[in-house]
Each structure stands twice: as structure tokens, then as C-alpha cells.
Scaffold this active site. Structure first.
Site, PDB file in Angstrom:
ATOM      1  N   HIS A  62     -10.566  -1.974  -6.428  1.00 48.28           N
ATOM      2  CA  HIS A  62     -10.056  -3.062  -5.587  1.00 48.28           C
ATOM      3  C   HIS A  62     -11.162  -3.969  -5.059  1.00 48.28           C
ATOM      4  CE1 HIS A  62      -6.751   0.078  -4.509  1.00 48.28           C
ATOM      5  NE2 HIS A  62      -6.591  -0.401  -5.735  1.00 48.28           N
ATOM      6  N   TYR A 132     -14.172   3.750   5.929  1.00 48.16           N
ATOM      7  CA  TYR A 132     -15.102   2.685   5.549  1.00 48.16           C
ATOM      8  C   TYR A 132     -14.943   1.461   6.431  1.00 48.16           C
ATOM      9  CZ  TYR A 132     -11.065   1.582   2.530  1.00 48.16           C
ATOM     10  OH  TYR A 132      -9.807   1.346   2.030  1.00 48.16           O
ATOM     11  N   ASP A 168      -2.101   0.583  -8.779  1.00 55.54           N
ATOM     12  CA  ASP A 168      -3.341   0.835  -9.528  1.00 55.54           C
ATOM     13  C   ASP A 168      -3.060   1.143 -10.995  1.00 55.54           C
ATOM     14  OD1 ASP A 168      -5.251   2.368  -6.814  1.00 55.54           O
ATOM     15  OD2 ASP A 168      -4.800   0.277  -7.346  1.00 55.54           O
TER      16      ASP A 168
HETATM   17  C1  LIG Z   1      -6.720  -1.916   2.366  1.00 56.08           C
HETATM   18  C2  LIG Z   1      -5.658  -2.071   3.412  1.00 56.08           C
HETATM   19  C3  LIG Z   1      -4.347  -1.711   3.171  1.00 56.08           C
HETATM   20  N1  LIG Z   1      -3.413  -1.870   4.156  1.00 56.08           N
HETATM   21  C4  LIG Z   1      -2.052  -1.446   3.877  1.00 56.08           C
HETATM   22  C5  LIG Z   1      -1.425  -2.087   2.644  1.00 56.08           C
HETATM   23  C6  LIG Z   1      -0.535  -1.022   2.076  1.00 56.08           C
HETATM   24  O1  LIG Z   1       0.756  -1.129   2.634  1.00 56.08           O
HETATM   25  C7  LIG Z   1      -1.181   0.288   2.530  1.00 56.08           C
HETATM   26  C8  LIG Z   1      -1.920   1.010   1.417  1.00 56.08           C
HETATM   27  O2  LIG Z   1      -2.788   0.073   0.829  1.00 56.08           O
HETATM   28  P1  LIG Z   1      -3.461   0.390  -0.563  1.00 56.08           P
HETATM   29  O3  LIG Z   1      -2.481   1.103  -1.448  1.00 56.08           O
HETATM   30  O4  LIG Z   1      -4.096  -0.884  -1.064  1.00 56.08           O
HETATM   31  O5  LIG Z   1      -4.589   1.421  -0.142  1.00 56.08           O
HETATM   32  P2  LIG Z   1      -5.768   1.946  -1.113  1.00 56.08           P
HETATM   33  O6  LIG Z   1      -5.251   2.182  -2.491  1.00 56.08           O
HETATM   34  O7  LIG Z   1      -6.427   3.044  -0.382  1.00 56.08           O
HETATM   35  O8  LIG Z   1      -6.757   0.698  -1.211  1.00 56.08           O
HETATM   36  C9  LIG Z   1      -8.041   0.731  -0.627  1.00 56.08           C
HETATM   37  O9  LIG Z   1      -8.819   1.572  -1.420  1.00 56.08           O
HETATM   38  C10 LIG Z   1      -9.877   0.997  -2.156  1.00 56.08           C
HETATM   39  C11 LIG Z   1     -10.782   2.119  -2.633  1.00 56.08           C
HETATM   40  C12 LIG Z   1     -10.636  -0.034  -1.433  1.00 56.08           C
HETATM   41  O10 LIG Z   1     -11.851  -0.169  -1.515  1.00 56.08           O
HETATM   42  C13 LIG Z   1      -9.857  -1.007  -0.662  1.00 56.08           C
HETATM   43  O11 LIG Z   1     -10.464  -1.204   0.605  1.00 56.08           O
HETATM   44  C14 LIG Z   1      -8.440  -0.714  -0.457  1.00 56.08           C
HETATM   45  O12 LIG Z   1      -7.793  -1.517  -1.411  1.00 56.08           O
HETATM   46  O13 LIG Z   1      -2.095  -0.055   3.569  1.00 56.08           O
HETATM   47  C15 LIG Z   1      -3.710  -2.402   5.393  1.00 56.08           C
HETATM   48  O14 LIG Z   1      -2.820  -2.562   6.269  1.00 56.08           O
HETATM   49  N2  LIG Z   1      -5.000  -2.785   5.644  1.00 56.08           N
HETATM   50  C16 LIG Z   1      -5.993  -2.629   4.696  1.00 56.08           C
HETATM   51  O15 LIG Z   1      -7.171  -2.975   4.994  1.00 56.08           O
END
Ligand SMILES: Cc1cn([C@H]2C[C@H](O)[C@@H](COP(=O)(O)OP(=O)(O)O[C@H]3O[C@H](C)C(=O)[C@H](O)[C@H]3O)O2)c(=O)[nH]c1=O
Length: 191
Positions: A62, A132, A168
């Protein structure tokens, strides 16, 4: 605190000083002045914390598009991950190159990932807590990514059939993502 460069310009491995005694350990997980003295000068505005239950889960790759691109300072609270940064800065001499580092609650290592890099990790333990800091707030319209197993990247993940989010599993290949780090996206008007 020790700072070690990686083959990708700007991506750094930071190992804090850890004070161990019979009770356990203490460390300063973030100290602005010490980081600044090491040339790591960012105004972080948001802390993120994710729990990943299953070993062999990959979150990533991401990044946020400009002008909301983020610098990240990543560390593991509990467990261990293989943490990966990919250079997505078109024109960079290391464009499309990646580096991977094992971060754990034993080595206490942190990875600094500047703007211009995609980030992802694979969990090496169950119930892995990762925390992070980011220097730009989350912006959903700017949330972007590339496919974890893009053959042109050839990332040596420690999991061949990982647990993935639906998002993803469907990320585009690097070349199809029209990755232009300088691409901007109009903020969606939230009414
Ligand atoms: C990143 C983020 C997400 N969200 C909400 C959006 C979704 O409803 C939920 C899960 O998000 P996501 O599936 O994108 O989470 P990860 O797959 O852990 O994504 C993260 O993991 C990879 C390794 C990264 O480096 C990024 O910072 C980030 O994209 O949290 C928020 O409210 N705030 C945030 O800053």
C-alpha cells in the site's frame, strides 16, 4: 539508537537502545530529537495499530498517492513480520526494487519508509501487533496499492498462499497501476 541504511535510498533500519533488567525492558520507541540528530526529521501526525491474527497473512502493498503520500515508521509490538518497502518513484534508479527486513518484539527494529515507497508485511507469528507512525493523515481517495506477488517485483515473501484482504487480492500490477508517484487525485467531496 542505531540507524542502518538499506539498498533503497531513504529506507532505514532503526534499532533503539533497550534497557533490560529483571522486570523486562524499557526503550524510547520514539524520540524526535534523537531521530532528528540522526537525520530523520518528520512531524508524524497519526499512529496506527493493527492486529493480524493469522501467521502467513500479508497486508499490502500500500501507499497513498500524492499529495497525500505518507512517510511511515513501522515497528512490531508483539510477534514478528517480514516488512517490505518497494520503490515506486518513477525515474528513481531503484524504481521497482524492494527491500525486506524482519521486525520483531525481540529485535525491536523499526523500519523508516519515506514517501514514494509502497509498504507491506507478512506475519511470521500469530496475533501480531504492529504499530506505525505516519506524517500525513489517512485519505481514502488517495489509498492505492500494487499486487503483493507482482512477478516483476519478485518479492521473496515467506508465505506462498497468504491470507489476504479482498482489496489486496485484487490490487493491480505495478505496470498496470500507472504508478506515478506524483499522480494526484481530487479529494472526494464529503457532503
Ligand atoms: C490505513 C488506514 C485504514 N483505515 C481504515 C480503512 C478500513 O476501513 C480499515 C482497514 O484498512 P486497510 O484494510 O487498508 O488496513 P491494512 O490492510 O492494514 O492497510 C495498512 O497496511 C499497510 C501495510 C500499510 O502500510 C498502510 O498504512 C495501510 O494501508 O481501516 C483508517 O481509518 N485509517 C488508516 O490510516
Amino acid at each position: 539508537m542505531k540507524v542502518k541504511d538499506t539498498p533503497l535510498d531513504g529506507v532505514k533500519i532503526i534499532t533503539p537502545r533497550v534497557f533490560k533488567d529483571h522486570r523486562g525492558f524499557f526503550m524510547e520507541s520514539y524520540n524526535y530529537e534523537n531521530m532528528k540528530a540522526a537525520g530523520i526529521d518528520y512531524q508524524f501526525v497519526q499512529d496506527n495499530h493493527s492486529l493480524t491474527v493469522e501467521k502467513g497473512t500479508i497486508r499490502g502493498l500500500h501507499y497513498q498517492l500524492n499529495p497525500e503520500a505518507q512517510t511511515k515508521l513501522v515497528r512490531v509490538i508483539t510477534g514478528a513480520v517480514y516488512d517490505v518497502a518497494v520503490d515506486i518513484r518513477k525515474g528513481s534508479p531503484t524504481y521497482g526494487k524492494w527491500t525486506g527486513v524482519m521486525l520483531s518484539d525481540e529485535n525491536h527494529r523499526m523500519l523508516l519508509i519515506p514517501k514514494g515507497f509502497a509498504h507491506g508485511f507478512c506475519t511470521l507469528t500469530e496475533n501480531t501487533h504492529i504499530q506505525y507512525k505516519v506524517d500525513v493523515y489517512y485519505s481514502k481517495p488517495h489509498d492505492s496499492g500494487v499486487l503483493w506477488n507482482d512477478p516483476e517485483l519478485g518479492i521473496d515473501w515467506p508465505a506462498t498462499d497468504p491470507v489476504l484482504s479482498e482489496k489486496d487480492a485484487g490490487q493491480p500490477l505495478m505496470r498496470d497501476a500507472e504508478i506515478n508517484f506524483h499522480q494526484t487525485v481530487q479529494r472526494s467531496v464529503i457532503t
